[in-house]
Design an enzyme around this catalytic site. Structure first.
Site, mmCIF file in Angstrom:
data_model
loop_
_atom_site.group_PDB
_atom_site.id
_atom_site.type_symbol
_atom_site.label_atom_id
_atom_site.label_comp_id
_atom_site.label_asym_id
_atom_site.label_seq_id
_atom_site.Cartn_x
_atom_site.Cartn_y
_atom_site.Cartn_z
ATOM 1 N N PRO A 183 36.845 -5.542 -0.346
ATOM 2 C CA PRO A 183 38.210 -6.026 -0.219
ATOM 3 C C PRO A 183 39.206 -5.266 -1.077
ATOM 4 O O PRO A 183 38.996 -5.073 -2.268
ATOM 5 C CB PRO A 183 38.098 -7.467 -0.713
ATOM 6 C CG PRO A 183 36.858 -7.498 -1.560
ATOM 7 C CD PRO A 183 36.188 -6.177 -1.482
ATOM 8 N N GLU A 184 40.293 -4.906 -0.469
ATOM 9 C CA GLU A 184 41.453 -4.484 -1.240
ATOM 10 C C GLU A 184 42.470 -5.612 -1.114
ATOM 11 O O GLU A 184 42.146 -6.684 -0.609
ATOM 12 C CB GLU A 184 41.988 -3.147 -0.709
ATOM 13 C CG GLU A 184 40.940 -2.027 -0.864
ATOM 14 C CD GLU A 184 41.467 -0.636 -0.557
ATOM 15 O OE1 GLU A 184 42.669 -0.407 -0.775
ATOM 16 O OE2 GLU A 184 40.691 0.206 -0.103
ATOM 17 N N HIS A 229 22.169 -13.466 -0.114
ATOM 18 C CA HIS A 229 23.266 -13.049 -0.990
ATOM 19 C C HIS A 229 24.371 -14.091 -1.097
ATOM 20 O O HIS A 229 25.482 -13.772 -1.516
ATOM 21 C CB HIS A 229 23.833 -11.723 -0.497
ATOM 22 C CG HIS A 229 22.804 -10.640 -0.416
ATOM 23 N ND1 HIS A 229 22.128 -10.178 -1.527
ATOM 24 C CD2 HIS A 229 22.291 -9.963 0.630
ATOM 25 C CE1 HIS A 229 21.271 -9.237 -1.157
ATOM 26 N NE2 HIS A 229 21.351 -9.099 0.143
ATOM 27 N N ARG A 289 52.734 9.612 -16.751
ATOM 28 C CA ARG A 289 51.332 9.617 -16.342
ATOM 29 C C ARG A 289 50.879 11.001 -15.902
ATOM 30 O O ARG A 289 51.503 11.630 -15.067
ATOM 31 C CB ARG A 289 51.110 8.617 -15.202
ATOM 32 C CG ARG A 289 51.384 7.186 -15.603
ATOM 33 C CD ARG A 289 50.489 6.746 -16.757
ATOM 34 N NE ARG A 289 49.090 6.746 -16.391
ATOM 35 C CZ ARG A 289 48.420 5.650 -16.050
ATOM 36 N NH1 ARG A 289 49.017 4.490 -16.036
ATOM 37 N NH2 ARG A 289 47.153 5.723 -15.747
ATOM 38 N N ARG A 308 26.199 -6.883 -3.514
ATOM 39 C CA ARG A 308 26.109 -5.995 -4.678
ATOM 40 C C ARG A 308 26.380 -6.705 -5.997
ATOM 41 O O ARG A 308 26.167 -6.143 -7.059
ATOM 42 C CB ARG A 308 27.075 -4.810 -4.510
ATOM 43 C CG ARG A 308 26.594 -3.850 -3.452
ATOM 44 C CD ARG A 308 27.582 -2.746 -3.217
ATOM 45 N NE ARG A 308 27.565 -1.747 -4.260
ATOM 46 C CZ ARG A 308 28.304 -0.643 -4.226
ATOM 47 N NH1 ARG A 308 29.119 -0.428 -3.224
ATOM 48 N NH2 ARG A 308 28.231 0.222 -5.198
#
Length: 270
Positions: free
Chosen positions: A2-3, A91, A151, A109
């Site tokens: 997921p984003e 899971h 940055r 995971r």
DNA sequence: CTTTAAACCTGGTCGC
DNA sequence: TGCGACCAGGTTTAAA
């Protein structure tokens, strides 16, 4: 998996099923997530009314009567609403049960997290230093230009720094940069003010489109109701190495940036 | 302070 | 078929 768009879609999908309901049981089948699931989570949640589900970046915040459950889906997590008596798979690590229905966390995971806090969740160490929300109206060209001035490093990696902008993951970073016509390798501090305006708008549009499309086309993504993520959206560059750019026909290229797959069009992106 | 690499974990795919 | 290498949506942590 997921984003930001997938987390937001999950939030919107779950809320109608459980906001306002009272937790009748909690089942933890595996406590070994990114951080160990607290031993007293079951006791903390039982009997609590769920007031709201909020989102900060890719974190979901479940607001209960006496505190908050912070959930993160990591790389492979999903949350679904289903019948509480449905058999759990290998899971399926956590259920929050509301009478006959349950919210179930599945995460092969186990990079995800489930954290209870009695304090304001926004002061939690994991959330306190998160960057700006890309869908916040303050996130625009001016903001981005000022932020990028100091940055170093490739713009793609900077864009994925959750302490600068939160929620833009590996796929949407490539897609947004393509949309803005900016090469992923460009030094962040070399972006002009107009380029920053294009990029901020591209990030916003890419995320909003993905949300509107109901979860884009993430491989494992499932909706809160269990349906597939909907494949309405096709990536413009992600995963398309060697295939023609939909804008100019040039072959899409792939490279690695910070050990992450990165895709771009060598002609459209400068 | 910044930037980069390693770590967490399972499963799918590809080459031999 | 088996096995090893490598890849996958994230983010903290330690190291440089």
């Amino acid at each position: 998996m997921p984003e930001l768009p997938e987390v937001e879609i999950t939030r919107r999908g779950l809320a109608p099923h459980c906001v306002g309901a009272i937790v009748t049981a909690v089942v933890v089948r595996h406590r070994g997530l990114r951080y160990p699931v607290a031993d007293d989570l079951e006791a903390r949640l039982a009997g609590q009314p769920l007031h709201a589900i909020d989102r900060r970046g890719k974190y979901l915040i479940f607001r209960f009567g006496t505190g908050h459950l912070i959930l993160h889906l990591g790389m492979s997590g999903s949350l679904r609403e289903m019948a509480a008596d449905r058999p759990a798979g290998r899971h399926d690590h956590l259920d929050i049960v509301f009478d006959a229905t349950a919210i179930r966390l599945r995460d092969p995971r186990r990079f995800g997290a489930a954290i209870w806090t009695g304090d304001d969740p926004r002061t939690h160490p994991l959330l306190a230093r998160l960057g700006i929300e890309p869908l916040d109206e303050r996130f625009d060209g001016g903001w981005l230009h000022a932020a990028l001035r100091v940055r170093r490093g490739p713009i793609k990696q900077v864009l994925m720094d959750s302490h600068l902008v939160t929620g833009v993951g590996n796929i949407y970073a490539s897609e947004s940069l393509y949309r803005a016509g900016i090469r992923p390798t460009r030094g962040a501090d070399t972006l002009t003010r107009p380029a920053c305006g294009r990029l901020a708008a591209a990030v916003r549009a890419t995320l909003e489109e993905a949300i509107a499309a109901g979860g884009s086309s993430m491989r494992d993504f499932v909706h809160a109701d269990g349906g597939p993520g909907g494949f309405q959206l096709r990536w413009a560059v992600y995963g398309r190495e060697g295939e023609p750019c939909r804008n100019c026909g040039a072959a899409i290229r792939a490279l690695r940036l910070g050990q992450r797959s990165t895709y771009y069009c060598p002609a459209c992106q400068r």
